[in-house]
Design an enzyme around this catalytic site. Structure first.
Site, mmCIF file in Angstrom:
data_model
loop_
_atom_site.group_PDB
_atom_site.id
_atom_site.type_symbol
_atom_site.label_atom_id
_atom_site.label_comp_id
_atom_site.label_asym_id
_atom_site.label_seq_id
_atom_site.Cartn_x
_atom_site.Cartn_y
_atom_site.Cartn_z
ATOM 1 N N ASP A 179 0.849 -0.916 -0.036
ATOM 2 C CA ASP A 179 -0.177 0.096 -0.044
ATOM 3 C C ASP A 179 0.992 1.231 0.207
ATOM 4 O O ASP A 179 2.187 1.126 0.168
ATOM 5 C CB ASP A 179 -0.984 -0.055 1.230
ATOM 6 C CG ASP A 179 -1.815 1.014 1.379
ATOM 7 O OD1 ASP A 179 -2.329 1.608 0.155
ATOM 8 O OD2 ASP A 179 -2.191 1.585 2.542
ATOM 9 N N ASP A 187 -0.052 5.016 1.426
ATOM 10 C CA ASP A 187 -0.138 5.713 2.575
ATOM 11 C C ASP A 187 -0.025 4.954 4.013
ATOM 12 O O ASP A 187 -0.293 3.959 4.208
ATOM 13 C CB ASP A 187 -1.838 6.467 2.768
ATOM 14 C CG ASP A 187 -1.729 7.454 1.881
ATOM 15 O OD1 ASP A 187 -0.850 8.288 1.383
ATOM 16 O OD2 ASP A 187 -2.753 7.242 1.041
#
Length: 467
Positions: free
Chosen positions: A35, A37
């Protein structure tokens, strides 16, 4: 009591370590997914204040909320991740793995609710029924669980807004407040802690590993962040890059097709027949991803910070290995490693064992001692909770039980760590082994289990003299 704590016990934990819920051999992992963030990109502590202030302005400007809310500054250590919010009652609370509210952790606005009022509101029990509680993705009909790190300022704003309306005796609907706060745009700012991200990616690629990125963030935002972290040629590290993926639906929806973006970030129209290195793709779905790459099963290890959106489906439906990023581990391991925590917990466990045995004695003197120990035990539990957070305690425990968050962490992640940089401390052939912790019916074999359950404790008589 100091003699009960093994030498060096307070120094056993390290926030740079990787912890295992399930055995994982990195030598068997060929593909690493990420991912963006709070996984590849780390953020400064100032981000929460920025989000909070932007959200306050959003409520006032777009929904005409009273400007009196502006007087409330951000409270950095008010909320912790994994809390639940009763949407209809406007209550923020901590719930354990068995769906029970932890007494003393229910807040209306910025003030705790008395336990008696909590029981009255919930029909004489601390139990929150499953049908009301969070669904599979943490979004139940009446109760929502806040699982991502961005939600900490969101919880604080909900508490502040509730507090403003209550303090000023203004009638409002908590449901409207929740929905209004939920739709503000979260502006994102990245910190300067990025050199380690480059080091991790370089280490993996140099070892012949394949890398991919699946994020909900738009390409323009990811490109600026990755360029800052890794350099203009950051895409050279990744075999596949997918933006605006719409997780968790990306993992369950088999309809949305992949779209390629050109160098300007505009959509292209051709049908996607392969996922090529150096290209940027938007949306899509995991089923097409698996078909086009052939990356399946336990040879894939995916890193993310959101247990539901990032990890749950991958582990339960597709058999990928999963790694959770839990920045709170740095603070939690620091607290657990203190002598004060070790002393509190050791005596708390010993006291619990003594009470378990003493309760069988019905004479008045024994009953009086039991009541005194019960009071002392409750004081110890509060003291231990306050070491982590005065309002809600540790994100991993509600007194002795695991939290709802903790249970999900164990269920949806094979390994977990403070940050991606923890990988730099391990060889890529390393095997992570989970600790064998005794079940309730098994004999304890090390110190920190010796005091739990006095009928099973061989050294209870010696412990009874410790004060």
């Amino acid at each position: 009591m100091l003699n009960l704590i093994p030498p060096g016990a307070c120094n056993l934990l390290n926030s740079s370590a990787i912890y295992a819920n399930n055995e994982v051999n990195l030598a068997e992992v060929d593909i690493y997914g990420f991912d963006y963030d709070y996984t590849l990109a780390l953020y400064s502590n100032a981000l929460n204040t920025m989000i909070y202030n932007a959200a306050k302005g959003f409520l006032i400007e777009h929904f005409r909320y009273p400007e009196g809310i502006l007087k409330y500054d951000y409270i950095p250590n008010f909320a912790v991740r994994g809390l639940h919010y009763d949407i209809q009652k406007g209550l923020l609370m901590k719930i354990d793995a068995f769906h029970y509210i932890q007494p003393g952790t229910v807040y209306r606005g910025l003030n705790p609710l008395p336990d008696e009022e909590v029981l009255e509101l919930y029909g004489g029990t601390y139990h929150v029924p499953l049908e009301q509680d969070s669904g599979f993705y943490g979004k139940g009909p009446k109760v929502k669980q806040f699982m991502d790190i961005f939600s900490i300022p969101e919880m604080t704003l909900l508490a502040v807004a509730n507090d403003f309306f209550i303090t000023n005796d203004i009638e409002y609907d908590p449901v409207h407040l929740f929905k209004d706060v939920s739709i503000w745009v979260r502006k994102q700012f990245f910190s300067t802690c990025f050199s380690e991200t480059h080091a991790v990616l370089h280490k993996l690629v140099s070892s012949g590993k394949k890398l991919f990125l699946i994020t909900n963030s738009p390409f323009s935002f990811v490109d600026k962040g990755m360029t800052h972290m890794v350099g203009e040629k950051w895409r050279d590290f990744f075999d596949v890059v997918i933006v605006q993926a719409d997780k968790p639906h990306f993992f369950t929806d088999c309809i949305k097709p992949f779209r390629r973006l050109d160098t300007k970030g505009d959509l292209c129209w051709e049908k996607i027949k392969s996922l090529d290195k150096g290209q940027i793709y938007k949306q899509g779905n995991l089923f097409d991803f698996l078909r086009l790459t052939g990356w399946r099963g336990s040879k894939v290890l995916y890193f993310g910070d959101h247990l539901y959106s990032d990890l749950a489906d991958l582990m339960l439906r597709h058999g990928w290995r999963t790694a959770a990023i839990v920045p709170e581990l740095e603070h939690e391991t620091k607290m657990v490693s203190t002598g004060r925590y070790a002393l509190n917990l050791t005596w708390l466990q010993a006291l619990t064992g003594l009470m378990e045995r003493l309760q069988t004695h019905r004479d008045p003197e024994s009953q009086q001692v039991f009541l005194e120990w019960q009071k002392e035990r409750e004081e110890l539990r509060i003291m231990t909770k306050n070491l982590f957070n005065p309002q809600f305690g540790s994100i991993f425990r509600t007194c002795h039980n695991p939290t709802y968050f903790s249970r999900r962490l164990c269920r949806f992640s094979d390994i977990y760590m403070t940050s991606l940089s923890c990988l730099l401390n391990y060889d890529l052939s390393y095997t992570f082994y989970p600790r064998r912790t005794p079940l309730q019916h098994e004999a304890p074999l090390w110190m920190d289990q010796l005091c739990t359950g006095c009928m099973k404790t061989p050294f209870l008589e010696e412990m009874s003299h410790i004060r």
